[in-house]
Enzyme design. Structure first.
Site, mmCIF file in Angstrom:
data_model
loop_
_atom_site.group_PDB
_atom_site.id
_atom_site.type_symbol
_atom_site.label_atom_id
_atom_site.label_comp_id
_atom_site.label_asym_id
_atom_site.label_seq_id
_atom_site.Cartn_x
_atom_site.Cartn_y
_atom_site.Cartn_z
ATOM 1 N N GLY A 1 0.801 -1.218 0.000
ATOM 2 C CA GLY A 1 0.000 0.000 0.000
ATOM 3 C C GLY A 1 0.831 1.263 0.000
ATOM 4 O O GLY A 1 0.297 2.357 -0.170
ATOM 5 N N SER B 1 3.041 1.784 -2.276
ATOM 6 C CA SER B 1 3.391 2.059 -3.673
ATOM 7 C C SER B 1 2.433 3.105 -4.234
ATOM 8 O O SER B 1 1.331 3.310 -3.718
ATOM 9 C CB SER B 1 3.315 0.785 -4.518
ATOM 10 N N GLY C 1 -0.601 1.246 -5.602
ATOM 11 C CA GLY C 1 -1.297 0.613 -4.492
ATOM 12 C C GLY C 1 -2.128 1.596 -3.699
ATOM 13 O O GLY C 1 -3.284 1.329 -3.349
ATOM 14 N N THR D 1 -0.322 -5.686 -5.843
ATOM 15 C CA THR D 1 0.073 -4.581 -6.712
ATOM 16 C C THR D 1 1.545 -4.577 -7.084
ATOM 17 O O THR D 1 1.905 -4.192 -8.193
ATOM 18 C CB THR D 1 -0.259 -3.237 -6.061
ATOM 19 N N SER D 2 2.405 -4.971 -6.153
ATOM 20 C CA SER D 2 3.834 -4.892 -6.442
ATOM 21 C C SER D 2 4.619 -5.708 -5.435
ATOM 22 O O SER D 2 4.253 -5.793 -4.266
ATOM 23 C CB SER D 2 4.310 -3.440 -6.402
ATOM 24 N N LYS E 1 8.062 -9.219 -14.568
ATOM 25 C CA LYS E 1 6.605 -9.175 -14.673
ATOM 26 C C LYS E 1 6.069 -10.338 -15.504
ATOM 27 O O LYS E 1 5.009 -10.896 -15.196
ATOM 28 C CB LYS E 1 6.168 -7.845 -15.287
ATOM 29 N N PRO F 1 -0.807 -2.718 -16.874
ATOM 30 C CA PRO F 1 -0.775 -1.283 -17.203
ATOM 31 C C PRO F 1 0.491 -0.848 -17.925
ATOM 32 O O PRO F 1 1.549 -1.465 -17.794
ATOM 33 C CB PRO F 1 -0.878 -0.617 -15.825
ATOM 34 N N LEU G 1 3.079 2.621 -18.676
ATOM 35 C CA LEU G 1 3.839 3.492 -17.783
ATOM 36 C C LEU G 1 2.894 4.416 -17.029
ATOM 37 O O LEU G 1 2.106 5.140 -17.631
ATOM 38 C CB LEU G 1 4.837 4.317 -18.601
#
Length: 342
Positions: free
Chosen positions: A44, A46, A49, A115-116, A197, A220, A222
């Site tokens: 969260g 990020s 995020g 998210t990451s 990714k 997504p 950039l």
């Protein structure tokens, strides 16, 4: 270093025995949490995020956020308003490489937004080959923990457009949700973010099929925002490695961070109505030389290396073959449905 004081309690990882009682209190009202659809957003702190969290809160969801270290809460406070932080169900310290830690963080959730795997808000450490490997391990952990602990086995997985664009086998075909970047090509050209990714998303799909976790992936371009790119150097630097090639091939696409976050929520809400698979997510493709020059100038203005994004003598025409019609159709249906309900 000053001790970080949190406005909301941080629940420490479950593998620290002395903190287990805190976790028990956090999950004691699991029934009401299920009725309100408790969801968990990893990383969260990020940029993306935090925007997904904001969208979920605005839609009335009960939101739990994970961070990797207590100090990361400082980034959360910079990215979110105090009143938004106060609305959170909890902020949980959960090591993404520790399966049991993730299981405790996900317990009782209706869905997981992953998210990451790595956050570097100040763009210092970069994205290495080792991080590409670890990202895949984290993806497996997230799906495994979702299967074990989530109230509903459902995951909205943030991948990247980079997981689809790097493939020299057929340069003339459209790039859509069926397209995958070639791992060997990415490795040979040291495109580590694209490699990470790609491998992470593929691992998530394999693991989700094995464990019967319902998965959708958002890919997504950039990320862009009014504060771009200073607010998220962590994504702009590694994303633009090979940027001049992406520009020439019409593969350099951007996505407004608010729209990308909204897409995550719309896709999640549409999963009960058949949303499935992958969704390429972008709202603009750089198709003119002057647009590429403007982007490069913005990058340099904020102190980011552009990597010779624009090589004017090599660019005659830019024709994009990127296709995001699958997401565009879903977003249109979602907006029409919302208008009818209103």
């Amino acid at each position: 270093m000053e001790e970080v004081v949190l406005s909301k309690p941080v629940i420490l990882p479950a593998f620290q025995a002395e903190e287990i009682h805190c976790i028990g209190r956090a999950f004691s009202s699991s029934l009401s949490a299920r009725e309100k659809k408790l969801v968990c957003v990893t990383s969260g702190n990020s940029y993306l995020g935090s925007h997904i969290v904001k969208k979920l809160l605005a839609n009335g969801y009960l939101v739990r956020v994970t961070i990797q270290n207590p100090v990361d809460f400082e980034d959360v406070k910079q990215l979110m308003k105090d009143e938004e932080i106060d609305q959170l169900e909890s902020v949980v310290v959960a090591k993404l490489q520790d399966l049991e830690s993730l299981c405790e963080a996900f317990r009782g959730c209706h869905a997981i937004f992953h998210t990451s795997s790595f956050i570097d808000p100040h763009g210092i450490s970069g994205y290495s080959e080792n991080k590409a490997f670890l990202e895949t391990e984290v993806a497996r952990n997230v799906i495994e923990a979702c299967s074990r602990a989530a109230y509903v086995k459902r995951c909205i997985f943030t991948s990247s457009l980079l997981a689809s664009v790097w493939n020299d086998d057929n340069l003339n075909r459209a790039i859509d949700e069926s397209s995958w970047s070639n791992e060997e090509f990415c490795r040979e050209n040291k495109l580590w973010l694209a490699l990470g990714k790609t491998n992470a998303e593929k691992a998530a799909w394999r693991k989700s099929m094995e464990l019967k976790v319902k998965l959708v992936a958002i890919c997504p371009g950039l990320l862009m925002a009014p504060s771009f790119p200073y607010a998220h150097k962590d994504t702009s630097i590694p994303y633009l490695k090979g940027g001049s090639v992406m520009l020439r091939r019409g593969m350099l696409a951007t996505g407004d961070v608010n729209k990308v976050a909204e897409a995550h929520v719309v896709v999640y809400e549409a999963m009960d109505d058949g949303a499935f698979g992958r969704y390429l997510c972008f709202d603009k493709v750089v198709e003119r030389l002057d647009e590429g020059i403007q982007l490069e100038n913005e990058l340099k203005r904020h102190g980011l290396p552009s990597g010779s994004l624009v090589l004017a003598e090599e660019i005659e025409e830019i024709h994009s073959k990127l296709c995001n019609s699958k997401l565009a159709k879903l977003l249109l249906e979602g907006s029409q449905g919302k208008s009818c309900r209103q």
